[in-house]
Design a protein around this motif. Sequence first.
Motif, PDB file in Angstrom:
ATOM      1  N   ALA A 113     106.635  62.599 -63.627  1.00 47.74           N
ATOM      2  CA  ALA A 113     105.362  62.295 -62.957  1.00 47.74           C
ATOM      3  C   ALA A 113     104.126  62.697 -63.762  1.00 47.74           C
ATOM      4  CB  ALA A 113     105.338  62.933 -61.570  1.00 47.74           C
ATOM      5  N   PRO A 114     104.088  63.894 -64.362  1.00 46.69           N
ATOM      6  CA  PRO A 114     102.867  64.283 -65.086  1.00 46.69           C
ATOM      7  C   PRO A 114     102.542  63.379 -66.287  1.00 46.69           C
ATOM      8  CG  PRO A 114     104.277  66.193 -64.652  1.00 46.69           C
ATOM      9  CD  PRO A 114     105.087  64.982 -64.333  1.00 46.69           C
ATOM     10  N   ARG A 115     103.535  62.630 -66.771  1.00 48.48           N
ATOM     11  CA  ARG A 115     103.324  61.788 -67.951  1.00 48.48           C
ATOM     12  C   ARG A 115     102.914  60.359 -67.593  1.00 48.48           C
ATOM     13  NH1 ARG A 115     106.113  63.624 -72.606  1.00 48.48           N
ATOM     14  NH2 ARG A 115     107.127  65.620 -72.275  1.00 48.48           N
ATOM     15  N   LEU A 116     103.001  60.010 -66.326  1.00 51.29           N
ATOM     16  CA  LEU A 116     102.854  58.611 -65.928  1.00 51.29           C
ATOM     17  C   LEU A 116     101.397  58.213 -65.701  1.00 51.29           C
ATOM     18  CD1 LEU A 116     105.854  58.253 -63.431  1.00 51.29           C
ATOM     19  CD2 LEU A 116     105.782  57.608 -65.859  1.00 51.29           C
ATOM     20  N   ARG A 117     100.944  57.212 -66.454  1.00 51.34           N
ATOM     21  CA  ARG A 117      99.643  56.594 -66.216  1.00 51.34           C
ATOM     22  C   ARG A 117      99.774  55.554 -65.095  1.00 51.34           C
ATOM     23  NH1 ARG A 117      95.050  58.071 -68.186  1.00 51.34           N
ATOM     24  NH2 ARG A 117      95.584  57.772 -70.392  1.00 51.34           N
ATOM     25  N   GLY A 118     100.919  54.877 -65.094  1.00 49.85           N
ATOM     26  CA  GLY A 118     101.178  53.852 -64.092  1.00 49.85           C
ATOM     27  C   GLY A 118     102.609  53.381 -64.208  1.00 49.85           C
ATOM     28  N   VAL A 119     103.057  52.596 -63.224  1.00 49.25           N
ATOM     29  CA  VAL A 119     104.429  52.096 -63.205  1.00 49.25           C
ATOM     30  C   VAL A 119     104.426  50.636 -62.783  1.00 49.25           C
ATOM     31  CG1 VAL A 119     106.743  52.370 -62.235  1.00 49.25           C
ATOM     32  CG2 VAL A 119     105.302  54.388 -62.592  1.00 49.25           C
ATOM     33  N   VAL A 120     105.235  49.821 -63.481  1.00 47.47           N
ATOM     34  CA  VAL A 120     105.456  48.433 -63.097  1.00 47.47           C
ATOM     35  C   VAL A 120     106.931  48.300 -62.740  1.00 47.47           C
ATOM     36  CG1 VAL A 120     105.352  46.018 -63.787  1.00 47.47           C
ATOM     37  CG2 VAL A 120     103.628  47.637 -64.632  1.00 47.47           C
ATOM     38  N   LEU A 121     107.210  47.838 -61.523  1.00 41.33           N
ATOM     39  CA  LEU A 121     108.585  47.760 -61.042  1.00 41.33           C
ATOM     40  C   LEU A 121     109.079  46.319 -60.986  1.00 41.33           C
ATOM     41  CD1 LEU A 121     108.439  50.364 -58.139  1.00 41.33           C
ATOM     42  CD2 LEU A 121     109.344  50.689 -60.440  1.00 41.33           C
ATOM     43  N   ILE A 122     110.310  46.127 -61.482  1.00 37.99           N
ATOM     44  CA  ILE A 122     110.948  44.817 -61.471  1.00 37.99           C
ATOM     45  C   ILE A 122     112.376  44.982 -60.932  1.00 37.99           C
ATOM     46  CG2 ILE A 122     109.601  43.929 -63.427  1.00 37.99           C
ATOM     47  CD1 ILE A 122     112.010  44.522 -65.240  1.00 37.99           C
ATOM     48  N   GLY A 123     113.035  43.863 -60.623  1.00 35.96           N
ATOM     49  CA  GLY A 123     114.469  43.911 -60.374  1.00 35.96           C
ATOM     50  C   GLY A 123     114.868  44.117 -58.921  1.00 35.96           C
ATOM     51  N   ALA A 124     116.167  43.962 -58.703  1.00 37.79           N
ATOM     52  CA  ALA A 124     116.741  43.949 -57.355  1.00 37.79           C
ATOM     53  C   ALA A 124     116.563  45.261 -56.607  1.00 37.79           C
ATOM     54  CB  ALA A 124     118.227  43.589 -57.446  1.00 37.79           C
ATOM     55  N   ASP A 125     116.698  46.391 -57.303  1.00 38.87           N
ATOM     56  CA  ASP A 125     116.667  47.701 -56.633  1.00 38.87           C
ATOM     57  C   ASP A 125     115.366  48.461 -56.890  1.00 38.87           C
ATOM     58  OD1 ASP A 125     119.192  47.343 -55.511  1.00 38.87           O
ATOM     59  OD2 ASP A 125     120.199  48.123 -57.300  1.00 38.87           O
TER      60      ASP A 125
END
Length: 477
Positions: free
Chosen positions: A386-398
């Motif tokens: 978490a401390p390293r994340l600028r942002g997240v893009v989520l793809i896929g079935a799960d």
Amino acid sequence: MGSRQVSDRDWQGKRITVAGLGVSGISAARALTGLGASLTVVDGGDSEEHRARAAELAELGITVRLGDAQTLPEGTDLVVTSPGWKPSSPLFAAAAQAGVDVVGDVEIAWRLRGPDAAPWLAITGTNGKTTTTRMLASILSAAGLRTAAIGNIGTPIIDVVTGDEPYDVLAVELSSYQLHWAPSLRAHSGAVLNLAPDHLDWHGSMKEYAADKGRIYEGNSVACVYNVADPATEDLVREADVEEGCRAIGFTLSTPGPSQLGVVDGILVDRAFVENRHKQAQELAEVTDIDPPAPHNIANALAAAALARAFGVAPAAVREGLRNFRPDAHRIERVEEVAGVTYIDDSKATNTHAAEASLAAYDPIVWIAGGLAKGATFDEIVEKSAPRLRGVVLIGADRALVREALVRHAPEVPVVELDRTDTGAMSAAVREAAQLARPGDTVLLAPACASMDMFANYNKRGEAFADAVRALADERA
């Protein structure tokens, strides 16, 4: 060393059933037929490709039974299985009832070695096996030794062992499946790189999975290499029955103690294979000699170096071998820098353990994640990263599983969720990641999931990512 001297007296007339018409099964069938055994290959498939392979084997006098992989052929003396077949398969239950042993291709290769056979330096672990095995082969080659990286990668292991090419030593990658079916294996030295939950549907439990990994240490003659940061690997060394004089050798990203390899001020050092390990340390290489110098890849290099040093390789060859090594595609592969943002393809990170290692290598990160979770949970990886994340893009079935973990442990991190699985989904993911990223950031494809919901395999997923990044670069050029 390693020239072919295989005796056929133990195989003449033996009735052997091979389970699976894949690469390893065909390799085993051909080799054992050549030694005078009577072979039957069984496979549940009955496609055109299956029939074509069956026709080739039939020309060698091998019986192939398609469409039925559950019934044990009458009179079978030994079953040779392909690695992926579960121990619970009905065929193996029938073999057990009949008192017939079941072994894998690695076990057959071990039994087929000639008296002058090349020693094996063996590697297993949840992640990093292939990279470490190829690093080891590069180091051994730099030392002037005739070697090959085999086992779970490359040429079928039986073909190498029974071939005419002479080797001094072999770098052998072994999966937990292969180790499960290889009771006689006794390597010169072995390494377990790490342990994390994986393939539990096959093994039945984490305990059984770890036990199969630990088989790599059985009968080691020189060194059992373990990961200091992963105490479970050292536990497996303690439980192993090894030859007298065999040593436990740890590797660590910190300053090494006696009988360990580690890192001091950016230098890989050896305090295991030196004259006075309590007072001396031998420089082997620099962190900058490793491509890429991510923490988990440095750990891979230390494990490879430990096995090479156990075989007597000089420090200069360790450095040269690491410098010569180039990672496979889709393993922390730098694709391009666009508008000050670096794009990294680690599509090979198909589980949370591998992805966590990638995430630890960069900061700040826009993370592209998601796919088929295979029963994995994502709380631990999100909490640590978490401390390293600028942002997240989520793809896929799960992807929802990852999103829920982000809500619990990183609610402040912006998340873009793509509800699409078409061929353009990766291009859209890269564009969304580019919007979230700032100059100096890394956009990291480390899905922590399998790829088959959207792509044929992780290679195709990585290629789609790289194509999307290059298209973005062309637009912004």
